[in-house]
Every structure is written in structure tokens, then in C-alpha cells.
Scaffold this motif. Structure first.
Motif, PDB file in Angstrom:
ATOM      1  N   PHE A  14       0.887  -1.176   0.000  1.00  0.00           N
ATOM      2  CA  PHE A  14       0.000   0.000   0.000  1.00  0.00           C
ATOM      3  C   PHE A  14       0.915   1.213   0.000  1.00  0.00           C
ATOM      4  O   PHE A  14       1.479   1.548   1.042  1.00  0.00           O
ATOM      5  CB  PHE A  14      -0.882   0.036   1.238  1.00  0.00           C
ATOM      6  N   VAL A  17       4.062   0.928   2.147  1.00  0.00           N
ATOM      7  CA  VAL A  17       3.956  -0.143   3.139  1.00  0.00           C
ATOM      8  C   VAL A  17       3.868  -1.499   2.456  1.00  0.00           C
ATOM      9  O   VAL A  17       2.934  -1.787   1.718  1.00  0.00           O
ATOM     10  CB  VAL A  17       2.706   0.053   4.033  1.00  0.00           C
ATOM     11  N   ASP A  38       0.660 -11.413  14.789  1.00  0.00           N
ATOM     12  CA  ASP A  38       0.479 -10.167  15.537  1.00  0.00           C
ATOM     13  C   ASP A  38      -0.402  -9.152  14.813  1.00  0.00           C
ATOM     14  O   ASP A  38      -0.688  -9.315  13.637  1.00  0.00           O
ATOM     15  CB  ASP A  38       1.858  -9.517  15.760  1.00  0.00           C
ATOM     16  N   ALA A  41       0.272  -7.889  11.043  1.00  0.00           N
ATOM     17  CA  ALA A  41       1.108  -8.896  10.396  1.00  0.00           C
ATOM     18  C   ALA A  41       0.767  -9.047   8.915  1.00  0.00           C
ATOM     19  O   ALA A  41       1.615  -9.429   8.109  1.00  0.00           O
ATOM     20  CB  ALA A  41       0.943 -10.234  11.107  1.00  0.00           C
ATOM     21  N   GLY A  42      -0.469  -8.755   8.566  1.00  0.00           N
ATOM     22  CA  GLY A  42      -0.881  -8.893   7.164  1.00  0.00           C
ATOM     23  C   GLY A  42      -1.967  -9.941   6.950  1.00  0.00           C
ATOM     24  O   GLY A  42      -2.276 -10.301   5.816  1.00  0.00           O
ATOM     25  N   LYS A  43      -2.570 -10.412   8.039  1.00  0.00           N
ATOM     26  CA  LYS A  43      -3.592 -11.457   7.930  1.00  0.00           C
ATOM     27  C   LYS A  43      -4.809 -10.984   7.142  1.00  0.00           C
ATOM     28  O   LYS A  43      -5.252 -11.649   6.206  1.00  0.00           O
ATOM     29  CB  LYS A  43      -4.041 -11.913   9.338  1.00  0.00           C
ATOM     30  N   HIS A 205      -6.950 -14.040  17.230  1.00  0.00           N
ATOM     31  CA  HIS A 205      -5.855 -13.910  18.186  1.00  0.00           C
ATOM     32  C   HIS A 205      -6.013 -14.893  19.331  1.00  0.00           C
ATOM     33  O   HIS A 205      -5.111 -15.075  20.131  1.00  0.00           O
ATOM     34  CB  HIS A 205      -5.805 -12.483  18.743  1.00  0.00           C
TER      35      HIS A 205
HETATM   36  N1  ATP Z   1      -5.998  -0.202   2.890  1.00  0.00           N
HETATM   37  C1  ATP Z   1      -4.766  -0.052   3.410  1.00  0.00           C
HETATM   38  N2  ATP Z   1      -4.029   1.049   3.118  1.00  0.00           N
HETATM   39  C2  ATP Z   1      -2.801   1.208   3.619  1.00  0.00           C
HETATM   40  N3  ATP Z   1      -2.207   0.339   4.452  1.00  0.00           N
HETATM   41  C3  ATP Z   1      -2.873  -0.764   4.803  1.00  0.00           C
HETATM   42  C4  ATP Z   1      -4.200  -1.010   4.311  1.00  0.00           C
HETATM   43  N4  ATP Z   1      -4.634  -2.179   4.832  1.00  0.00           N
HETATM   44  C5  ATP Z   1      -3.634  -2.621   5.612  1.00  0.00           C
HETATM   45  N5  ATP Z   1      -2.572  -1.793   5.609  1.00  0.00           N
HETATM   46  C6  ATP Z   1      -1.282  -1.991   6.319  1.00  0.00           C
HETATM   47  O1  ATP Z   1      -0.847  -3.289   6.047  1.00  0.00           O
HETATM   48  C7  ATP Z   1      -0.327  -3.920   7.198  1.00  0.00           C
HETATM   49  C8  ATP Z   1      -1.076  -5.208   7.473  1.00  0.00           C
HETATM   50  O2  ATP Z   1      -2.394  -4.923   7.865  1.00  0.00           O
HETATM   51  P1  ATP Z   1      -3.484  -6.040   8.140  1.00  0.00           P
HETATM   52  O3  ATP Z   1      -4.784  -5.371   8.343  1.00  0.00           O
HETATM   53  O4  ATP Z   1      -3.423  -7.052   7.073  1.00  0.00           O
HETATM   54  O5  ATP Z   1      -2.992  -6.677   9.522  1.00  0.00           O
HETATM   55  P2  ATP Z   1      -3.643  -7.807  10.412  1.00  0.00           P
HETATM   56  O6  ATP Z   1      -2.692  -8.915  10.455  1.00  0.00           O
HETATM   57  O7  ATP Z   1      -5.000  -8.115   9.920  1.00  0.00           O
HETATM   58  O8  ATP Z   1      -3.722  -7.096  11.839  1.00  0.00           O
HETATM   59  P3  ATP Z   1      -4.838  -7.204  12.993  1.00  0.00           P
HETATM   60  O9  ATP Z   1      -4.549  -8.440  13.764  1.00  0.00           O
HETATM   61  O10 ATP Z   1      -4.605  -6.002  13.820  1.00  0.00           O
HETATM   62  O11 ATP Z   1      -6.156  -7.219  12.336  1.00  0.00           O
HETATM   63  C9  ATP Z   1      -0.451  -2.898   8.320  1.00  0.00           C
HETATM   64  O12 ATP Z   1       0.801  -2.277   8.474  1.00  0.00           O
HETATM   65  C10 ATP Z   1      -1.473  -1.913   7.815  1.00  0.00           C
HETATM   66  O13 ATP Z   1      -1.203  -0.634   8.303  1.00  0.00           O
END
Ligand code: ATP
Ligand code: MG
Lengths: 253, 324
Positions: A14, A17, A38, A41-43, A205
Motif C-alpha cells: 500500500f 507499506v 500479531d 502482520a498482514g492477515k 488472536h
Molecule cells: N488499505 C490499506 N491502506 C494502507 N495500508 C494498509 C491497508 N490495509 C492494511 N494496511 C497496512 O498493512 C499492514 C497489514 O495490515 P493487516 O490489516 O493485514 O494486519 P492484520 O494482520 O489483519 O492485523 P490485525 O490483527 O490487527 O487485524 C499494516 O501495516 C497496515 O497498516
């Protein structure tokens, strides 16, 4: 039988990122995969690539053996291929009624695109009776989403996925706002999916919830897969220990 | 009444409080006029005149209701109205062909709306900024191509004039068009997939996307629809006046926004009312004409319209708060 999902070396950024940095991820036929990791993490990003919300920048993805063109893949095509998702954000619109939220994007319409309102409302009432089992707290098919409690909203999002019977159900933190009793219902739903021969991806989690219903666990850390285990090879305690190790190495870096 | 009936009754009132409020307000305004100038407001001719002027406001207000329901805004439609009407006037004058004139008029409206929508969705400029610019651009463009001079169009006595500015059983046909369009827009907004997508896009864009709504497409379509309605309204005014003039549409922007807000559509998106817009258009349109007819000085118009808008939006906001 062919895998439902097969991802090879998937990347997704993104802006600056890098949310996903080269992930190989598969979901086999009639398999429940628990995804752990965590915050950040990107899930969620991973499952949104599967469900067509995000496209991917690099790599290859196959759904039921069919190669996916990231430019053409979208929520609609994912729905058509039998992928149903409960998003962490629930994907409900607060100022709209419950029945409109259930059928959004998949309305029952006539040829001209006009919605069969009565049919959708009747169907929603059935869903509420049989799938949500709302105990008459005053919520009905025509209630606005903003008038529901957190758990009820979660219930709506989950029943929507249950209703549109599918080959792969993706659940992203589905139990966050739920009471113990409701959590039990969600876990039973996952077991029922498995029993019907379908597949499931379950993100949470809460390892104690994920462990008993999953066949396999995948641990994601900062956009890459750092661990993969079969349930029959690892106990809940050992899995817990592994996860703590990942967090430790992370804080040391 | 049984207990259940009573509850259903309360629910009915509860659901339609805004509508009742609106009807009460209209009645109050009417009563005020009847008391201040009974000879004008107890005769039918003033109402017939409303029926030919209000539809111009109303048609554009219907389009704007969709735009606001989607959480966006359009400031360019008065200029689009002028440009489209110019095209109609000049094409009709040079070819004498209604169909060519009609298609270029509506086509231009749709095209400008589409450009608005594309800039909003694909580039991400807020609609208030894009359409503010477009408002100047289109006004300037129509002045350039028209050389700033008025056009008299030979529409008198044509069949199309009967259809767009004639009378049916003594009633100006414009009002029937407006009524028909209002019903159509009601069904489009509340019974059609497109309208549902408009409201979901205005309510929670991300959720709408996750459920498979093509939000960009919906927005571009709604802006195009707004353009088409502005063109349509321009055509109606052209038939009524049989003259195109370069400042056509000026002054409509605030009136039409007022009509939609007085009707009860909120500017936060996700909610809209066609009934409110219908009544609001009559209220604002009739006030403007009515105050003058009542013999009050012109600047009373602004004062009273202002007062009414503020009262109306306060009532709507309070009702909405209570429902939450
Ligand atoms: N639409 C978006 N625009 C910009 N950055 C994003 C977007 N979606 C996710 N990110 C970034 O990508 C990374 C992964 O986010 P993601 O939502 O996949 O995490 P997650 O593993 O689901 O976390 P959680 O357990 O908190 O839900 C994070 O650093 C987040 O800030
Ligand atoms: Mg997440």
C-alpha cells in the motif's frame, strides 16, 4: 481433489507499506486453516486478496485450480467462485436496514434490476430465526444496523456468510464482540462447514478458539509466513510456546 | 384500539415524523400567505403558476437528492443547465429537428456529469472542489460558444411544446413530468439495485466495496444522472421562455440545495428522501414567487427562506437524533 486456494510468492504494498512480502499459502479441499499472527502482520490483507477486495502486485494465485488475473479478480467474481467472507470490519452499513445489508451485492431482483423487497425481507426473517437465533430483543429484519449491539452486528455478518452457502468460508476475527455462548456457535459453524466437505480460513488472536477447529495453522509475521503446523503434530501448549518465541525474536531485533 | 394496533400506530407516526413535520411547515407557510394576501392566495391562478415554475427546481433537486444520499455534492448543475439548453436552442434553431436537439442537450449533461464523476472517483478530488471548478468552466464555455448573446427559439406552436410546456386539462404539463419523475426516482432510490448502491456508497463506502458494490461506477452514474436532470430542467425552462439567455440557471444553486435540505435529506450521505425533496421543491419555489405576489418587498424572500431553512433543518436533525 484440487486445492481451493493456491498462492505462490504473493506480494502486496500500500504505497510504501509492504503488507505482504512473498507469501505461499494454500487451502486444501475440506481443510480448516487457522491463521495466526500479531497486529499488523498482514492477515486481513491476505484474505482480502483472496476475497477480491485487494489485488496483488506480484505472484500467482489459483482458485480451484483456475489461474486468477489480479486485474479482473473482484468481490463479485470471488462470490461467484464460492468464496464467502466475514470481515474484521463486519462490512455493514449503519444507516441501512438489516435486510438490505444481508442482500447487498446479491439482491433478488427482477429483470429490470428492481429489488423484490418482500422476498428479501421474508428471507431475512428466516435467516434471523434459523441462523442468528436472535432471541426477540426487538431487532427485526427492518431494524437499522446502528440500533443493534456489537454482538448482534457480528451475528448479522456471520449469518450472511452462512446463508450464502459456499466452498470456502473466510472468518476474520469473527468472535471479537461475542459472549462465550456465541463464540461456541461460531466454532460449531466452522465444524459444520468442515462436515459438509467445505473449507475454511479462520483468523483469530485467540489460540484456544482456533486450535480445536483447525487442521493446520499458519503463522504470519510482518508480511511473510514464518511457521506452518499440522494440528496432529503439535499440542495447544506447544503452539502457544512457538508463538511466544516469535514475539521474543521480534522484540530482540 | 388494541395494544398492538396502538403500537403499530405509534410506529407509523414515528417512522414518518419528518414527513408530518414537513406537511405542517408547508401548511403554516400557506396559511401565512392566505392571511397576508387573501385575494392572491385564494384564487387558483397563483397555484397554476407554481405548477409551471416549480418543476424546474424539482427536477434538479431530484438529481441532487441522489448525489447527497451518496455523500457527495454537485455545484455545477446550474451551469450544465445553461450549456445543455444552449445546445438544444442552437441545434433546434439550425436543424428544426427535436430529436437531434434533445440528444445533444441530454448528452452534454450526461457527459459533464460523467467527467465530474471520473475526477471524483479515479483521481480522488473531493466533489465540492471538482464541481466548483466545473461550474465556472461550463459557464465560461457556454458564454464562449454562444458569444454571450441570447437566442430566441421558434418553439411556439410545435408539438414538442405541447409535450413539455403545454397544458393538460388546464394543468401545466411540467408538473406532471415532475410528478412522474418523482415517482420514478422514488422507485429508483428505494426499490432498485442502483439506488441501494447509492445509499450504501454514501453510508459506508468500504463496506459497500467489500460486499461487491462497484462504488466508482455508482458514483459516476449518479453524477451523470444529475447532469441529465440539469439538462432536462434546462430544456423545460427553454420551452417555457422560448429564449435562451447566457445567465440561465444562475440563482438556482442555493434554491435547489435549500429545497433538498428543507425536505430532510442529510448531507452526510446514506439517507435521502424523495418525498421530502418533492415537498421541499414546492415550498422553496412557492415561497419565492409567493412572497412577491403577497406584496412583500423582495428582500423579505431571502429573510423568510433563510428562516425556514434553518427551522426545517433543526427539526430534521432533532428528529434524526431522537431516532438514534
Ligand atoms: N488499505 C490499506 N491502506 C494502507 N495500508 C494498509 C491497508 N490495509 C492494511 N494496511 C497496512 O498493512 C499492514 C497489514 O495490515 P493487516 O490489516 O493485514 O494486519 P492484520 O494482520 O489483519 O492485523 P490485525 O490483527 O490487527 O487485524 C499494516 O501495516 C497496515 O497498516
Ligand atoms: Mg486484521
Amino acid at each position: 481433489m484440487v486445492n481451493i486456494i493456491e498462492m505462490k510468492n504473493i506480494h502486496k504494498s500500500f504505497g510504501g507499506v509492504k503488507a505482504i512480502r512473498g507469501i505461499d499459502f494454500t487451502v486444501g479441499p475440506n481443510e480448516v486453516v487457522g491463521v495466526l499472527g500479531d497486529n499488523g502482520a498482514g492477515k486481513s490483507t491476505l484474505i482480502k486478496i483472496i476475497s477480491g477486495v485487494h489485488s496483488f502486485d506480484e505472484g500467482e494465485m489459483y482458485i480451484k485450480g483456475k489461474k486468477i488475473n489480479p486485474r479482473k479478480h473482484c468481490v463479485k467474481t470471488a462470490h461467484k467462485m464460492g468464496i464467502e467472507t466475514v470481515y474484521q470490519e463486519k462490512a455493514l452499513a449503519e444507516k441501512q436496514t438489516l435486510w438490505r445489508n444481508i442482500f447487498l451485492g446479491r439482491q433478488m431482483t427482477n429483470k429490470l434490476g428492481f429489488i423484490k423487497v418482500k422476498k428479501e425481507i421474508d428471507e431475512t426473517q428466516k435467516i434471523m430465526r434459523e441462523l442468528m437465533k436472535f432471541r426477540g430483543i426487538g431487532a427485526n429484519a427492518e431494524s437499522y444496523i446502528r440500533t443493534l449491539s456489537g454482538g448482534e452486528k457480528q451475528g448479522v455478518a456471520i449469518s450472511r456468510a452462512m446463508y450464502f452457502d459456499s466452498d470456502l468460508v473466510i472468518l476474520d476475527e469473527p468472535t471479537m464482540a461475542l459472549s462465550l455462548q456465541e463464540v461456541k456457535k461460531v466454532l460449531n459453524f466452522i465444524l459444520a462447514v468442515k462436515e459438509r466437505g467445505k473449507s475454511c480460513v479462520y483468523i483469530s488472536h485467540n489460540i484456544a478458539n482456533v486450535y480445536p477447529v483447525s487442521d493446520r495453522f499458519v503463522v504470519i509475521d510482518r508480511g511473510i509466513i514464518v511457521g506452518s503446523y499440522n494440528r496432529k503434530d503439535i499440542s495447544l501448549e506447544e503452539l502457544n510456546e512457538e508463538l511466544i518465541q516469535y514475539t521474543k525474536t521480534k522484540t530482540q531485533q | 384500539m388494541t395494544k398492538i394496533e396502538k403500537r403499530a400506530d405509534q410506529k407509523f407516526f414515528y417512522k414518518y415524523t419528518s414527513q408530518f413535520g414537513l406537511i405542517i411547515m408547508v401548511s403554516a407557510v400557506l396559511l401565512f400567505f392566505i392571511i397576508t394576501s387573501p385575494n392572491v392566495f385564494l384564487s387558483g391562478s397563483i397555484y397554476l403558476s407554481f405548477l409551471s415554475t416549480v418543476p424546474t427546481i424539482g427536477l434538479m433537486a431530484l438529481g441532487l437528492t441522489f448525489i447527497l444520499g451518496m455523500g457527495e455534492i454537485d455545484l455545477s448543475f446550474p451551469s450544465v443547465m445553461a450549456l445543455s439548453a444552449f445546445l438544444f436552442a442552437s441545434v433546434y434553431k439550425s436543424t428544426g429537428n427535436f430529436l437531434f436537439a434533445f440528444l445533444s442537450c441530454i448528452g452534454a449533461g450526461i457527459l459533464v456529469g460523467m467527467i465530474n464523476g471520473l475526477i471524483v472517483t479515479k483521481i480522488g478530488v473531493p466533489s465540492i472542489v471538482v464541481t466548483l471548478g466545473m461550474q465556472f468552466l461550463i459557464r465560461g464555455f457556454s458564454n464562449l460558444i454562444s458569444d454571450g448573446t441570447a437566442i430566441v427559439v421558434p418553439l411556439r406552436g410545435t408539438i414538442s411544446q405541447q409535450i413539455f410546456a403545454g397544458k393538460l386539462l388546464g394543468i401545466p404539463v411540467q408538473s406532471l413530468w415532475f410528478l412522474g419523475m418523482s415517482i420514478l426516482f422514488y422507485f429508483l432510490l428505494f426499490r432498485h439495485k442502483f439506488g441501494e448502491h447509492v445509499l450504501f456508497a454514501g453510508d459506508n463506502q468500504e463496506s459497500a466495496k467489500m460486499m461487491g458494490v462497484n462504488v466508482d461506477f455508482v458514483k459516476i452514474a449518479a453524477f451523470s444522472l444529475m447532469g441529465a436532470m440539469a439538462a432536462f430542467a434546462g430544456m423545460f425552462d427553454l420551452y417555457r421562455m422560448r429564449t435562451w439567455w447566457p445567465t440561465m440557471g444562475e440563482g438556482y444553486l442555493m434554491m435547489i440545495m435549500a429545497a433538498v435540505f428543507v425536505g430532510g435529506t442529510s448531507m452526510f450521505g446514506g439517507e435521502a428522501t424523495i418525498f421530502g425533496t418533492f415537498v421541499g421543491s414546492f415550498m422553496i419555489g412557492a415561497l419565492e414567487a409567493g412572497i412577491v405576489a403577497a406584496g412583500l418587498k423582495g428582500f423579505w424572500t431571502r429573510f423568510i427562506i433563510g428562516l425556514l431553512i434553518i427551522c426545517a433543518v433543526i427539526v430534521h436533525t432533532l428528529i434524526r437524533k431522537r431516532k438514534k
